[in-house]
Design a protein around this motif. Structure first.
Motif, short mmCIF file in Angstrom:
data_model
loop_
_atom_site.label_atom_id
_atom_site.label_comp_id
_atom_site.label_asym_id
_atom_site.label_seq_id
_atom_site.Cartn_x
_atom_site.Cartn_y
_atom_site.Cartn_z
N UNK A 87 0.86 -1.18 0.00
CA UNK A 87 0.00 0.00 0.00
C UNK A 87 0.90 1.22 0.00
N UNK A 88 0.51 2.21 -0.78
CA UNK A 88 1.31 3.42 -0.96
C UNK A 88 0.42 4.62 -0.77
N UNK A 89 0.98 5.67 -0.19
CA UNK A 89 0.17 6.87 0.03
C UNK A 89 1.07 8.09 0.15
N UNK A 90 0.48 9.23 -0.14
CA UNK A 90 1.17 10.50 0.04
C UNK A 90 0.69 11.14 1.35
N UNK A 91 1.33 12.22 1.76
CA UNK A 91 0.92 12.90 2.99
C UNK A 91 -0.51 13.43 2.87
N UNK A 144 -1.56 -10.38 5.77
CA UNK A 144 -2.20 -10.65 4.48
C UNK A 144 -3.69 -10.34 4.56
N UNK A 145 -4.32 -10.73 5.67
CA UNK A 145 -5.75 -10.44 5.85
C UNK A 145 -6.00 -8.93 5.89
N UNK A 146 -5.09 -8.20 6.50
CA UNK A 146 -5.24 -6.75 6.59
C UNK A 146 -5.11 -6.10 5.21
N UNK A 147 -4.14 -6.54 4.42
CA UNK A 147 -3.98 -6.00 3.07
C UNK A 147 -5.18 -6.36 2.19
N UNK A 185 -4.44 1.44 7.55
CA UNK A 185 -3.01 1.75 7.46
C UNK A 185 -2.42 1.90 8.86
N UNK A 186 -3.13 2.60 9.74
CA UNK A 186 -2.65 2.75 11.12
C UNK A 186 -2.60 1.40 11.84
#
Length: 299
Positions: free
Chosen positions: A100-104, A140-143, A165-166
């Motif tokens: 997972x990828x994210x910006x501010x 894996x379950x979380x993703x 994400x947290x």
């Protein structure tokens, strides 16, 4: 057939109606990456986003001055920030898993928290974690929950994705005490405090910013210890002196600025606290074996 996508496809997409910071987050299975995106991970560079990766495969991960091996059958959780260059080298087959990828901009406006404030993203020893089978299954379950929610029509899904994400971050933080002895010595604690102070000075984000601490004395004063005591502690824990550690980290930043910025050598020299470009060039050549201009010509 799954359409191949890159983070740019997500980040540049218009926010979903009614969502929170939609378009600034992407959760994907690694096999959904385009070949171009996968090739980009082999380039030692900074990225435009924060990233959490759950990876299995046969590979080597290069981050700062460290090298991590991922052997067949291993599963690792990796956190990368947008300031520090890194790269992957795939040895055989392909790496599988999730990312997972994210910006501010993905973070809610009302939160005081920034990604750089999270220990997993500031390289406080949490950025690379090897998982057992039970931990692998949990992540894996979380993703999978992230991917399912990302594809949903729920109008507040990005708020929920932020919480997922947290959850991933805190689940990783909970793993760390198990793998580190609680009987830390005074030298270890001092070395950890020194490393945090050293890394907090980076990255240098503009040519007018200057490092505030360049000498062992400056760090010793900040840590309220004698320079000789600090040096002995660092030598015991890392095998390197205070001066060596400061110089290594400074040269890492110098290389990143030469590769990833359009600043002049003089501007880089000044921002890193050198008296003049000649002094900087000598230090850089001693550390890397080449001139600053030579590195820039190679990229």
């Amino acid at each position: 057939m799954v359409q191949q996508q890159t983070l740019t496809d997500y980040v540049n997409a218009p926010p979903d109606s009614g969502s929170l910071n939609g378009g600034y987050f992407a959760a994907i299975r690694l096999h959904e990456f385009s070949d171009e995106s996968l090739a980009a991970t082999a380039v030692y560079s900074r990225k435009d986003f924060y990233k959490i990766s759950l990876i299995t495969g046969d590979a080597t991960y290069y981050y700062r001055e460290k090298t991590y091996q991922v052997k067949p059958g291993d599963c690792v959780l990796v956190f990368t920030n947008r300031e520090t260059p890194y790269r992957w080298q795939i040895h055989s087959g392909a790496c599988n898993g999730y990312a997972c990828m994210f910006t501010e901009d993905f973070l809610p406006l009302h939160t005081y928290l920034r990604p750089a404030d999270m220990a997993v993203f500031n390289d406080a020893g949490y950025s690379f974690l090897k998982l057992n089978e039970e931990e692998q299954a949990a992540f894996e379950a979380l993703f999978q929950k992230m991917i399912t929610e990302q594809e949903s029509a729920y109008e507040n899904k990005y708020q929920l994705l932020f919480l997922y994400m947290l959850e991933c971050v805190h689940a990783a933080l909970k793993l760390k005490p198990r793998s580190v002895s609680n009987n830390q010595t005074a030298a270890t604690r001092l070395a950890d405090a020194f490393k945090l102070l050293l890394n907090d000075q980076f990255p240098v984000v503009n040519p007018y910013q200057k490092l505030t601490m360049r000498s062992p004395q400056a760090f010793a004063d900040k840590l309220a210890v004698h320079t000789n005591y600090l040096n002995r502690a660092l030598k015991d824990v890392t095998g390197k002196t205070t001066t060596q550690l400061i110089a290594e980290r400074t040269m890492q930043e110098a290389q990143a600025l030469l590769i990833h910025s359009n600043w002049s050598v003089s501007q880089i020299s000044d921002s890193l606290g050198f008296d003049d470009p000649t002094h900087f060039a000598k230090a850089f050549r001693k550390a890397t074996g080449q001139k600053p201009s030579a590195l820039r010509q190679m990229v």
